[in-house]
Design a protein around this motif. Structure first.
Motif, mmCIF file in Angstrom:
data_model
loop_
_atom_site.group_PDB
_atom_site.id
_atom_site.type_symbol
_atom_site.label_atom_id
_atom_site.label_comp_id
_atom_site.label_asym_id
_atom_site.label_seq_id
_atom_site.Cartn_x
_atom_site.Cartn_y
_atom_site.Cartn_z
ATOM 1 N N ILE A 1 -11.418 33.601 -31.808
ATOM 2 C CA ILE A 1 -11.755 32.813 -30.629
ATOM 3 C C ILE A 1 -10.552 31.939 -30.262
ATOM 4 O O ILE A 1 -10.147 31.071 -31.045
ATOM 5 C CB ILE A 1 -12.992 31.924 -30.876
ATOM 6 N N PHE A 2 -9.973 32.197 -29.101
ATOM 7 C CA PHE A 2 -8.906 31.354 -28.574
ATOM 8 C C PHE A 2 -9.570 30.255 -27.745
ATOM 9 O O PHE A 2 -10.298 30.558 -26.787
ATOM 10 C CB PHE A 2 -7.956 32.164 -27.693
ATOM 11 N N ILE A 3 -9.331 28.994 -28.104
ATOM 12 C CA ILE A 3 -10.099 27.927 -27.464
ATOM 13 C C ILE A 3 -9.232 26.726 -27.100
ATOM 14 O O ILE A 3 -8.375 26.294 -27.882
ATOM 15 C CB ILE A 3 -11.279 27.496 -28.375
ATOM 16 N N ASP A 4 -9.457 26.225 -25.895
ATOM 17 C CA ASP A 4 -8.805 25.001 -25.431
ATOM 18 C C ASP A 4 -9.536 23.799 -26.035
ATOM 19 O O ASP A 4 -10.615 23.947 -26.616
ATOM 20 C CB ASP A 4 -8.856 24.968 -23.898
ATOM 21 N N ILE A 5 -8.966 22.609 -25.905
ATOM 22 C CA ILE A 5 -9.616 21.411 -26.458
ATOM 23 C C ILE A 5 -10.320 20.612 -25.369
ATOM 24 O O ILE A 5 -11.530 20.405 -25.435
ATOM 25 C CB ILE A 5 -8.586 20.528 -27.196
ATOM 26 N N ASN A 6 -9.587 20.157 -24.365
ATOM 27 C CA ASN A 6 -10.185 19.342 -23.305
ATOM 28 C C ASN A 6 -10.848 20.227 -22.259
ATOM 29 O O ASN A 6 -10.175 20.845 -21.433
ATOM 30 C CB ASN A 6 -9.122 18.458 -22.647
#
Length: 235
Positions: free
Chosen positions: A52-57
């Protein structure tokens, strides 16, 4: 083996860059892209997702909070424009922490780390999956420099000067290019002309730090992130 991936990011252009990068790498398949973590829950629970490639904000839910809350065997890779969450993310055992804009060369290194997690499904890569050094070209030689030996790096127009415990090296390379080759959990850009080893900082005073008796300025746009990361390391 095909490594099944999903992307969670509310930035359309960032999602497209990730899709483009994945299309260039064999054995990786992007199953779906989502603009917030809540939309991805059903796919994670019902599909055999590997990465899973995931951003934070993001809206509705922070990416780090989502990683803490979801029960999945999938591995996480952080994709963000914010360096200051690196220390916290590694406490969550993420595979890698990619800073936007993500260069393809840096993304490729992340996928090699991922492949190493699925041995023996893939042939073993030469060397250790967690690099401890780099080779730099000095004159006509390629010199091995250990990450733990580096004090800091200074940009000198078309060159960088690497200050280490074993000597100093002048290399025909940009500071940005070298930054992409160094692990984000060990090194930090604190000025447009300086990249430092986090573990070698002796103290912070005003808008400067000291490493190996050398005062190094902290750039205005780097000040908040630099101080937050360095002070959080001791908490």
């Amino acid at each position: 083996m095909i490594i099944k991936c999903i992307s969670i990011d509310d930035e359309y252009l960032a999602t497209k860059v990730l899709e483009s990068h994945l299309n260039e790498i064999p054995d990786f398949k992007l199953i779906a892209s989502f603009s917030n973590p809540l939309e991805a829950i059903s796919t994670i629970e019902n599909e055999d997702i590997n990465v899973i490639f995931i951003d934070i904000n993001m809206p509705k839910m922070n990416g780090l909070d989502f990683i803490k809350s979801i029960n999945t065997k999938a591995h996480f890779v952080i994709t963000t424009a914010h360096r200051e969450f690196a220390a916290e993310s590694y406490d969550l055992n993420v595979v890698d922490y990619l800073l936007k804009p993500i260069a393809f060369s840096r993304f490729l290194k992340a996928t090699q780390k991922i492949k190493n997690l699925f041995k023996p499904d893939f042939p073993q890569d030469y060397g250790n999956s967690e690099k401890t050094s780099i080779f730099i070209k000095v004159d006509k030689k390629h010199v091995k420099v250990k990450f733990d030996d580096i004090f800091y790096v200074e940009s000198l127009k078309d060159y960088v000067k690497i200050f280490t415990k074993t000597g100093n090296y002048l290399v025909h390379k940009s500071l940005t290019s070298l930054e992409e080759e160094l692990p984000t959990e060990k090194f930090l850009r604190i000025h447009r002309s300086f990249l430092i080893s986090l573990n070698e900082v002796e103290f912070i005073e005003g808008n400067s730090i000291q490493i190996n008796k050398k005062r190094i300025p902290i750039g205005r746009k780097y000040a908040e992130t630099t101080k937050n990361i360095l002070l959080d390391m001791n908490e």
